[in-house]
Design an enzyme around this catalytic site. Structure first.
Site, PDB file in Angstrom:
ATOM      1  N   CYS A   7       0.843  -1.206   0.000  1.00 23.99           N
ATOM      2  CA  CYS A   7       0.000   0.000   0.000  1.00 23.99           C
ATOM      3  C   CYS A   7       0.876   1.253   0.000  1.00 23.99           C
ATOM      4  CB  CYS A   7      -0.939   0.009   1.206  1.00 23.99           C
ATOM      5  SG  CYS A   7      -2.369  -1.080   1.011  1.00 23.99           S
ATOM      6  N   ASP A  30      10.390  -6.679  -8.347  1.00 26.60           N
ATOM      7  CA  ASP A  30      10.661  -7.264  -7.031  1.00 26.60           C
ATOM      8  C   ASP A  30      12.053  -6.820  -6.570  1.00 26.60           C
ATOM      9  OD1 ASP A  30       9.429  -9.995  -5.400  1.00 26.60           O
ATOM     10  OD2 ASP A  30      11.480  -9.350  -4.946  1.00 26.60           O
ATOM     11  N   HIS A  46      -6.409  -2.768  -1.147  1.00 28.16           N
ATOM     12  CA  HIS A  46      -5.770  -3.720  -0.237  1.00 28.16           C
ATOM     13  C   HIS A  46      -6.661  -4.948  -0.067  1.00 28.16           C
ATOM     14  CE1 HIS A  46      -3.128  -5.108   3.021  1.00 28.16           C
ATOM     15  NE2 HIS A  46      -4.255  -5.598   3.522  1.00 28.16           N
ATOM     16  N   ASN A  87       1.498 -16.775  -3.902  1.00 24.69           N
ATOM     17  CA  ASN A  87       1.650 -17.474  -2.631  1.00 24.69           C
ATOM     18  C   ASN A  87       0.524 -17.039  -1.709  1.00 24.69           C
ATOM     19  OD1 ASN A  87       4.118 -18.774  -3.358  1.00 24.69           O
ATOM     20  ND2 ASN A  87       5.180 -16.833  -3.059  1.00 24.69           N
ATOM     21  N   GLY A  93       4.494 -19.596   1.938  1.00 24.27           N
ATOM     22  CA  GLY A  93       5.571 -18.626   2.129  1.00 24.27           C
ATOM     23  C   GLY A  93       5.175 -17.197   1.822  1.00 24.27           C
ATOM     24  N   HIS A 100      -0.625 -10.428  -4.273  1.00 22.89           N
ATOM     25  CA  HIS A 100       0.325 -10.116  -5.347  1.00 22.89           C
ATOM     26  C   HIS A 100       0.638 -11.354  -6.148  1.00 22.89           C
ATOM     27  CE1 HIS A 100       2.637 -11.187  -1.745  1.00 22.89           C
ATOM     28  NE2 HIS A 100       3.526 -11.732  -2.564  1.00 22.89           N
ATOM     29  N   HIS A 102       3.623 -12.899  -8.698  1.00 20.48           N
ATOM     30  CA  HIS A 102       4.982 -12.780  -9.218  1.00 20.48           C
ATOM     31  C   HIS A 102       4.936 -13.103 -10.712  1.00 20.48           C
ATOM     32  CE1 HIS A 102       6.966 -13.085  -5.127  1.00 20.48           C
ATOM     33  NE2 HIS A 102       5.778 -13.583  -4.858  1.00 20.48           N
TER      34      HIS A 102
HETATM   35  P1  AMP Z   1       5.734 -13.430  -1.145  1.00 18.14           P
HETATM   36  O1  AMP Z   1       6.826 -14.222  -0.502  1.00 18.14           O
HETATM   37  O2  AMP Z   1       4.994 -14.179  -2.207  1.00 18.14           O
HETATM   38  O3  AMP Z   1       4.826 -12.781  -0.130  1.00 18.14           O
HETATM   39  O4  AMP Z   1       6.475 -12.279  -1.949  1.00 18.14           O
HETATM   40  C1  AMP Z   1       6.795 -11.044  -1.418  1.00 18.14           C
HETATM   41  C2  AMP Z   1       7.778 -10.428  -2.359  1.00 18.14           C
HETATM   42  O5  AMP Z   1       7.850  -9.042  -2.093  1.00 18.14           O
HETATM   43  C3  AMP Z   1       9.215 -10.979  -2.202  1.00 18.14           C
HETATM   44  O6  AMP Z   1       9.631 -11.562  -3.443  1.00 18.14           O
HETATM   45  C4  AMP Z   1      10.037  -9.741  -1.841  1.00 18.14           C
HETATM   46  O7  AMP Z   1      11.303  -9.730  -2.442  1.00 18.14           O
HETATM   47  C5  AMP Z   1       9.139  -8.610  -2.370  1.00 18.14           C
HETATM   48  N1  AMP Z   1       9.320  -7.324  -1.717  1.00 18.14           N
HETATM   49  C6  AMP Z   1       9.302  -7.067  -0.380  1.00 18.14           C
HETATM   50  N2  AMP Z   1       9.473  -5.749  -0.163  1.00 18.14           N
HETATM   51  C7  AMP Z   1       9.575  -5.167  -1.386  1.00 18.14           C
HETATM   52  C8  AMP Z   1       9.763  -3.817  -1.829  1.00 18.14           C
HETATM   53  N3  AMP Z   1       9.866  -2.802  -0.960  1.00 18.14           N
HETATM   54  N4  AMP Z   1       9.838  -3.583  -3.149  1.00 18.14           N
HETATM   55  C9  AMP Z   1       9.736  -4.603  -4.036  1.00 18.14           C
HETATM   56  N5  AMP Z   1       9.553  -5.891  -3.679  1.00 18.14           N
HETATM   57  C10 AMP Z   1       9.474  -6.168  -2.377  1.00 18.14           C
HETATM   58 ZN    ZN Z   2      -1.823  -3.293   1.248  1.00 20.16          ZN
END
Ligand code: AMP
Ligand code: ZN
Length: 114
Positions: A7, A30, A46, A87, A93, A100, A102
């Protein structure tokens, strides 16, 4: 949502490299890429996870998939393809509790999903 890192990215309160934006969706690189192209596609609204989707808000999944195609086109990987991963919950994880996907690509990702 307060204290939600995605957010904050959406509100431009913390920096990110944005690769795509429309009315409902934001996509940014990422911070810890695991492939040459590793983009996160998030709804501007959100929603904690897939588990929190309802008949009212689930149309965001269509917006995310359409955004994925546009991002792939923009980044030049449309012909080669990409993998979309979500995920949901602790066993998967999920570390950021804002829905989100990936988008991974830019190389042969292999046949495995884990
Ligand atoms: P997940 O494990 O599926 O919840 O993925 C979360 C993803 O968010 C991970 O791949 C992190 O590298 C990414 N992440 C966390 N903080 C940031 C950020 N500030 N900017 C970009 N990616 C982020
Ligand atoms: Zn949010």
């Amino acid at each position: 949502m307060e204290n939600c890192i995605f957010c904050k990215i959406i509100k431009r309160e913390i920096p990110s490299t944005i690769v795509y934006e429309d009315e409902k969706v934001l996509a940014f690189n990422d911070i810890q890429p695991v492939a040459p192209i590793h983009v996160l596609i998030v709804p501007k609204q959100h929603i904690e996870s897939v588990k929190k989707l309802t008949e009212k808000n689930a149309s965001i999944l269509m917006d995310i998939h359409l955004a994925a195609n546009k991002i792939a086109e923009k980044l030049g990987i449309s012909d080669k393809g990409y993998r979309l991963i979500n995920n949901c919950g602790p066993d998967a994880g999920q570390t950021v509790l804002h829905l989100h996907y990936h988008l991974l690509g830019g190389k042969d990702l292999g046949p495995k999903i884990i």
